[in-house]
Design a protein around this motif. Structure first.
Motif, PDB file in Angstrom:
ATOM      1  N   ALA A  28      69.230  48.351  52.056  1.00  0.00           N
ATOM      2  CA  ALA A  28      69.279  49.726  51.762  1.00  0.00           C
ATOM      3  C   ALA A  28      68.142  50.371  52.106  1.00  0.00           C
ATOM      4  CB  ALA A  28      69.525  49.756  50.423  1.00  0.00           C
ATOM      5  N   GLN A  29      66.939  49.652  52.387  1.00  0.00           N
ATOM      6  CA  GLN A  29      65.520  50.307  52.485  1.00  0.00           C
ATOM      7  C   GLN A  29      65.342  50.540  53.945  1.00  0.00           C
ATOM      8  OE1 GLN A  29      63.514  47.133  50.585  1.00  0.00           O
ATOM      9  NE2 GLN A  29      63.228  48.068  48.690  1.00  0.00           N
ATOM     10  N   GLU A  30      65.981  49.726  54.733  1.00  0.00           N
ATOM     11  CA  GLU A  30      65.473  49.983  56.402  1.00  0.00           C
ATOM     12  C   GLU A  30      66.776  49.868  57.103  1.00  0.00           C
ATOM     13  OE1 GLU A  30      64.134  50.748  59.407  1.00  0.00           O
ATOM     14  OE2 GLU A  30      62.692  50.457  57.833  1.00  0.00           O
ATOM     15  N   PRO A  31      66.899  51.318  57.593  1.00  0.00           N
ATOM     16  CA  PRO A  31      68.256  51.539  58.662  1.00  0.00           C
ATOM     17  C   PRO A  31      68.136  50.719  59.715  1.00  0.00           C
ATOM     18  CG  PRO A  31      67.132  53.676  57.860  1.00  0.00           C
ATOM     19  CD  PRO A  31      66.307  52.429  57.407  1.00  0.00           C
ATOM     20  N   THR A  76      63.269  44.908  63.652  1.00  0.00           N
ATOM     21  CA  THR A  76      64.128  44.826  62.405  1.00  0.00           C
ATOM     22  C   THR A  76      63.147  45.225  61.490  1.00  0.00           C
ATOM     23  OG1 THR A  76      65.659  43.464  62.881  1.00  0.00           O
ATOM     24  CG2 THR A  76      65.328  43.587  60.668  1.00  0.00           C
ATOM     25  N   PHE A  77      61.719  45.094  61.489  1.00  0.00           N
ATOM     26  CA  PHE A  77      60.788  45.383  60.548  1.00  0.00           C
ATOM     27  C   PHE A  77      59.576  46.283  61.149  1.00  0.00           C
ATOM     28  CE2 PHE A  77      62.119  40.915  60.404  1.00  0.00           C
ATOM     29  CZ  PHE A  77      62.796  40.858  59.171  1.00  0.00           C
ATOM     30  N   PRO A  78      60.132  47.643  61.128  1.00  0.00           N
ATOM     31  CA  PRO A  78      59.365  48.642  61.903  1.00  0.00           C
ATOM     32  C   PRO A  78      57.905  48.798  61.225  1.00  0.00           C
ATOM     33  CG  PRO A  78      61.242  49.556  60.918  1.00  0.00           C
ATOM     34  CD  PRO A  78      61.437  48.374  60.974  1.00  0.00           C
ATOM     35  N   HIS A  79      58.020  48.609  59.710  1.00  0.00           N
ATOM     36  CA  HIS A  79      56.714  48.853  58.851  1.00  0.00           C
ATOM     37  C   HIS A  79      55.744  47.854  59.606  1.00  0.00           C
ATOM     38  CE1 HIS A  79      59.419  46.142  57.145  1.00  0.00           C
ATOM     39  NE2 HIS A  79      58.493  45.473  56.351  1.00  0.00           N
ATOM     40  N   ILE A  80      56.019  46.841  60.010  1.00  0.00           N
ATOM     41  CA  ILE A  80      55.238  45.482  60.647  1.00  0.00           C
ATOM     42  C   ILE A  80      54.723  45.760  61.744  1.00  0.00           C
ATOM     43  CG2 ILE A  80      54.582  42.972  60.690  1.00  0.00           C
ATOM     44  CD1 ILE A  80      56.868  42.641  58.387  1.00  0.00           C
ATOM     45  N   MET A 109      57.393  41.880  48.118  1.00  0.00           N
ATOM     46  CA  MET A 109      58.823  42.286  48.547  1.00  0.00           C
ATOM     47  C   MET A 109      58.789  43.793  48.753  1.00  0.00           C
ATOM     48  SD  MET A 109      61.443  40.008  45.854  1.00  0.00           S
ATOM     49  CE  MET A 109      62.663  40.021  47.036  1.00  0.00           C
ATOM     50  N   THR A 110      57.791  44.497  48.786  1.00  0.00           N
ATOM     51  CA  THR A 110      57.544  45.833  49.188  1.00  0.00           C
ATOM     52  C   THR A 110      57.507  45.910  50.665  1.00  0.00           C
ATOM     53  OG1 THR A 110      56.652  46.581  47.148  1.00  0.00           O
ATOM     54  CG2 THR A 110      56.424  48.004  48.856  1.00  0.00           C
ATOM     55  N   PRO A 111      58.489  46.512  51.442  1.00  0.00           N
ATOM     56  CA  PRO A 111      58.029  46.971  52.945  1.00  0.00           C
ATOM     57  C   PRO A 111      56.815  47.738  53.194  1.00  0.00           C
ATOM     58  CG  PRO A 111      60.200  47.447  52.075  1.00  0.00           C
ATOM     59  CD  PRO A 111      59.470  47.204  51.031  1.00  0.00           C
ATOM     60  N   ARG A 112      55.986  47.120  53.961  1.00  0.00           N
ATOM     61  CA  ARG A 112      54.533  47.435  54.014  1.00  0.00           C
ATOM     62  C   ARG A 112      53.965  47.127  55.468  1.00  0.00           C
ATOM     63  NH1 ARG A 112      54.933  43.145  51.489  1.00  0.00           N
ATOM     64  NH2 ARG A 112      53.138  41.821  51.667  1.00  0.00           N
ATOM     65  N   LYS A 113      52.836  47.458  55.960  1.00  0.00           N
ATOM     66  CA  LYS A 113      52.295  47.198  56.821  1.00  0.00           C
ATOM     67  C   LYS A 113      51.475  45.697  56.482  1.00  0.00           C
ATOM     68  CE  LYS A 113      48.873  48.611  60.781  1.00  0.00           C
ATOM     69  NZ  LYS A 113      49.858  48.113  61.708  1.00  0.00           N
TER      70      LYS A 113
END
Length: 406
Positions: A173-176, A223-227, A392-396
């Motif tokens: 739900a958080q990451e398209p 799949t992990f654009p924040h990283i 568990m928070t999407p982040r760099k």
């Protein structure tokens, strides 16, 4: 991504190994047959030596003792590392119970070592959606178990600045991009393919049939654009139990058609049930394994009462003929958790010669596991809900994709 010990069927020499069904014959799992059937490669001494040469460190005991015994493309991982090309780690946990057991720790102990040695980021998938589909769980309970199991994973000592733990139910739900990559995989994998790989049939829900794509896509860096930003070209290494390989055979088949890299894998053997190769380790059977919530008294009772012995029927016979470490569960557990090779070799020699009795061997294991479980419990108690949310928070993460080597 740990697996239960195999369930043995009397007189059945065939074996079945899928992510949900592990059955073996009288002698347990034939790992050489798995390598042949799955098409992976044995981790031989030359590869272990190369890992030591590249990392300038002694190989982990799981490699030295062939607990991690099979791989796909590990030499390519080492080539990339030497060339200062980035890669990341991916592993996971299916949260189906409140308490994790020792077998669940194995891939995380090894993954923690890999993260430290190679200084790379890690993503940990909590497949709460899978457990909802396969188990008698509500969505809410499956998600809560993911949060609770994350505490045990964090207690293994992972670096919060280099580790992202995610619940499928939440991250989708958080990451398209997670859902978009899932759709890309689903479009290119047919029902016949997943039926052949996983054994699905017409009575399985469409949720089960569609799920494998969800476990596939963390293998793709974008799949992990924040990283990793929008880069699809960062290599992925997956440490897991061998029963998870079908997911990634599918992933490796579809990746080139999507313009993505095939993930590399390191496979572990199954962690034995206390009752030995004929028993089945189960989170629903407290007598089948040592749980991370067990008290020192419970650890002692379980080992003394349930741990399958390779000793002889009488002391006299044992003194004369010695014990069999190939089937003795107490010795097998020690191979996982004693670091000192010389000490382990001495225990093996003493037990097989008859100098050491089964009770003495069990006493050594009890002492080791009481310390291990107690120390884990202390670390877990220090893991707050706030720290879990941070992991568990999407982040760099501390990972600069513009810098060679990172």
């Amino acid at each position: 991504m740990a697996a239960p010990a195999p369930e043995t069927q009397e007189g059945d020499t065939d074996q079945t190994v899928t992510p949900w069904d592990v059955k073996a014959g009288e002698k347990g799992i034939d790992y050489e047959k798995l390598i042949r059937d799955f098409g992976s490669e044995r981790i031989d001494r030359s590869l272990v030596k190369r890992i030591e040469d590249v990392t300038h460190q002694k190989a982990h005991r799981f490699l030295r003792r062939e607990i991690f015994f099979s791989h796909r493309d590990m030499n390519q991982v080492l080539d990339n590392y030497v060339a200062k090309k980035p890669f990341y780690l991916y592993t996971g946990r299916g949260p189906s119970s409140e308490a994790m057991h020792l077998g669940h720790l194995v891939p995380f102990i090894f993954t923690k070592h890999l993260q430290d040695v190679f200084d790379v980021p890690l993503v940990v998938q909590m497949t709460d959606d899978e457990k909802y589909l396969w188990k008698d769980l509500t969505l809410e309970k499956a998600n809560r178990l993911a949060f609770e199991n994350a505490k045990d994973i964090i207690a293994c000592g992972f670096d919060v600045n280099k580790t992202f733990i995610f619940s499928d139910l939440e991250y989708m739900a958080q990451e398209p991009q997670f859902y978009r990559n899932t759709l890309r995989v689903r479009k290119h994998v047919t029902f016949n393919q997943v039926k052949g790989i996983f054994g699905f049939n017409e009575s399985d829900s469409t949720g089960k049939i569609a799920f494998p794509a969800v476990q596939a896509v963390p293998s793709f860096s974008n799949t992990f654009p924040h990283i990793f930003g929008d880069r699809p070209d960062i290599f992925c290494l997956i440490p897991c139990a061998i029963d998870q390989d079908p997911y990634f055979r599918m992933t490796r088949d579809v990746a080139p058609r999507l313009g993505y890299l095939k993930p590399a894998l390191l496979h572990s053997t199954f962690f034995p049930a206390l009752q030995g190769p004929k028993g089945k380790m189960s989170a629903s059977d407290p007598s089948s394994s040592i749980f991370l919530t067990d008290t020192p008294s419970e650890v002692k009772t379980k080992i003394n009462k349930y741990a399958f012995s390779g000793g002889r029927d009488t002391v006299e016979e044992h003194r004369q003929h010695g014990g069999n470490t190939d089937i003795d569960v107490s010795y097998q557990y020690l191979t996982f958790f004693i670091e000192d090779d010389d000490r382990l070799a001495q225990i093996k020699t003493d037990y097989e010669s008859g100098k050491m009795l089964t009770g003495e061997l069990k006493a050594i294991l009890i002492d080791e596991l009481q310390k291990l479980v107690s120390e884990h419990q202390k670390r877990r108690e220090a893991v707050t809900d706030e720290l879990v949310r941070q992991f568990m928070t999407p982040r760099k993460l501390n990972f600069d994709t513009s810098r060679p080597g990172h």
